[in-house]
Design a protein around this motif. Sequence first.
Motif, PDB file in Angstrom:
ATOM      1  N   LYS A 212       0.827  -1.205   0.000  1.00 50.67           N
ATOM      2  CA  LYS A 212       0.000   0.000   0.000  1.00 50.67           C
ATOM      3  C   LYS A 212       0.865   1.260   0.000  1.00 50.67           C
ATOM      4  O   LYS A 212       2.034   1.246   0.393  1.00 50.67           O
ATOM      5  CB  LYS A 212      -0.943  -0.016   1.195  1.00 50.67           C
ATOM      6  CG  LYS A 212      -1.957  -1.166   1.124  1.00 50.67           C
ATOM      7  CD  LYS A 212      -2.957  -1.120   2.247  1.00 50.67           C
ATOM      8  CE  LYS A 212      -3.982  -2.252   2.108  1.00 50.67           C
ATOM      9  NZ  LYS A 212      -4.965  -2.263   3.213  1.00 50.67           N
ATOM     10  N   ASP A 213       0.244   2.357  -0.414  1.00 50.42           N
ATOM     11  CA  ASP A 213       0.978   3.598  -0.642  1.00 50.42           C
ATOM     12  C   ASP A 213       1.573   4.171   0.635  1.00 50.42           C
ATOM     13  O   ASP A 213       2.670   4.744   0.607  1.00 50.42           O
ATOM     14  CB  ASP A 213       0.062   4.638  -1.296  1.00 50.42           C
ATOM     15  CG  ASP A 213      -0.341   4.249  -2.701  1.00 50.42           C
ATOM     16  OD1 ASP A 213       0.378   3.421  -3.301  1.00 50.42           O
ATOM     17  OD2 ASP A 213      -1.372   4.746  -3.191  1.00 50.42           O
ATOM     18  N   TYR A 214       0.874   4.045   1.765  1.00 54.53           N
ATOM     19  CA  TYR A 214       1.385   4.667   2.979  1.00 54.53           C
ATOM     20  C   TYR A 214       2.687   4.003   3.438  1.00 54.53           C
ATOM     21  O   TYR A 214       3.550   4.661   4.038  1.00 54.53           O
ATOM     22  CB  TYR A 214       0.326   4.636   4.084  1.00 54.53           C
ATOM     23  CG  TYR A 214       0.142   3.307   4.765  1.00 54.53           C
ATOM     24  CD1 TYR A 214       0.854   2.983   5.914  1.00 54.53           C
ATOM     25  CD2 TYR A 214      -0.762   2.375   4.269  1.00 54.53           C
ATOM     26  CE1 TYR A 214       0.686   1.766   6.545  1.00 54.53           C
ATOM     27  CE2 TYR A 214      -0.937   1.161   4.884  1.00 54.53           C
ATOM     28  CZ  TYR A 214      -0.212   0.860   6.036  1.00 54.53           C
ATOM     29  OH  TYR A 214      -0.393  -0.360   6.653  1.00 54.53           O
ATOM     30  N   VAL A 215       2.849   2.697   3.157  1.00 55.48           N
ATOM     31  CA  VAL A 215       4.097   2.019   3.505  1.00 55.48           C
ATOM     32  C   VAL A 215       5.219   2.500   2.590  1.00 55.48           C
ATOM     33  O   VAL A 215       6.343   2.764   3.043  1.00 55.48           O
ATOM     34  CB  VAL A 215       3.926   0.490   3.405  1.00 55.48           C
ATOM     35  CG1 VAL A 215       5.252  -0.208   3.698  1.00 55.48           C
ATOM     36  CG2 VAL A 215       2.857   0.008   4.369  1.00 55.48           C
ATOM     37  N   THR A 216       4.918   2.649   1.312  1.00 59.73           N
ATOM     38  CA  THR A 216       5.917   3.170   0.373  1.00 59.73           C
ATOM     39  C   THR A 216       6.345   4.583   0.761  1.00 59.73           C
ATOM     40  O   THR A 216       7.539   4.920   0.732  1.00 59.73           O
ATOM     41  CB  THR A 216       5.349   3.167  -1.048  1.00 59.73           C
ATOM     42  OG1 THR A 216       4.923   1.849  -1.393  1.00 59.73           O
ATOM     43  CG2 THR A 216       6.389   3.637  -2.052  1.00 59.73           C
ATOM     44  N   ALA A 217       5.374   5.404   1.147  1.00 58.69           N
ATOM     45  CA  ALA A 217       5.696   6.773   1.561  1.00 58.69           C
ATOM     46  C   ALA A 217       6.562   6.778   2.811  1.00 58.69           C
ATOM     47  O   ALA A 217       7.495   7.587   2.935  1.00 58.69           O
ATOM     48  CB  ALA A 217       4.409   7.548   1.805  1.00 58.69           C
TER      49      ALA A 217
END
Length: 301
Positions: free
Chosen positions: A190-195
């Motif tokens: 998910k995007d929040y982990v990548t961020a």
Amino acid sequence: MVADTSIAAARPASPPSLIAETWHNLRENRGAMVGLVVVCLVVLVAIFADVLAPHSPIEQFREHVRQPPAWSDGGSWDFPLGTDDVGRDMLSRIIHGARISLFIGVSVMIVSILTGVVLGLIAAFVGGVVDAVLMRFMDLILSVPDLVLSVVIVSIIGPSLSNTIVAVLIVFLPRYVRLVRASALSELSKDYVTAAKVVGVGPVRLMFVTVLPNCLAPLIVQATLGISDALLQAAALGFLGLGAQPPTPEWGAMLASSREFLESAPWIVTFPGLAILLTVVAINVFGDGLRDALDPRLKRG
């Protein structure tokens, strides 16, 4: 002032917290609320066992051996649920048995969660050989039936209350490891982990602060249902004579020591069995309701 008031009124209401929303959904499930009430009563009985029990759970009243319950012929209100084969008060033993059974279930659940979270997150984040080795070991444990593996472990390390907890812990640990690993793997994309990785969040903080909170919902449900499973497993070991040893007032051990009196003194067998049944059903019903409350999409039509 009018402008400030209109601006405040125009602001959208903040969404309810997860706890408030879960409690609201849970209250709509009458079965879950009944289960919660019963579980709370059992917990209170376990906590205040020393106050509620009319006698010591190991004290023997030799002149009242196998005395029937108070409402039966020959019964006495000094022993409302009667006495066992050596004259011990059944009510006192069942009350103190609630403390021991819940202690087994809760301790297994807590240690399983703590260990399962660490191993599951390590398997998900590290991957590769570490993940493969951990998962194959968990699969090995799962390949053996729960009761058979518990019996083997207790037979090796010896029957006792503490060894029962160790055996049940080993049997149930793979559930939590696999659940945390699967939940963490679904979050990693998910995007929040990548961020978080982009801004330089460290691996430990990423695991336990960023990802773990989003894996808690299924973990909470599994923990709730795991208490009843651990209680049943410990009762089964006690029934086989491999759990808590006499005169410890553990419900499974009480059943084992009273099998021969099934026809002559059925209350000695009935009341511990009812205690196990009522507690396990209440925890399971509450756990099912909690699962539906945490994820309303799972509600049955």
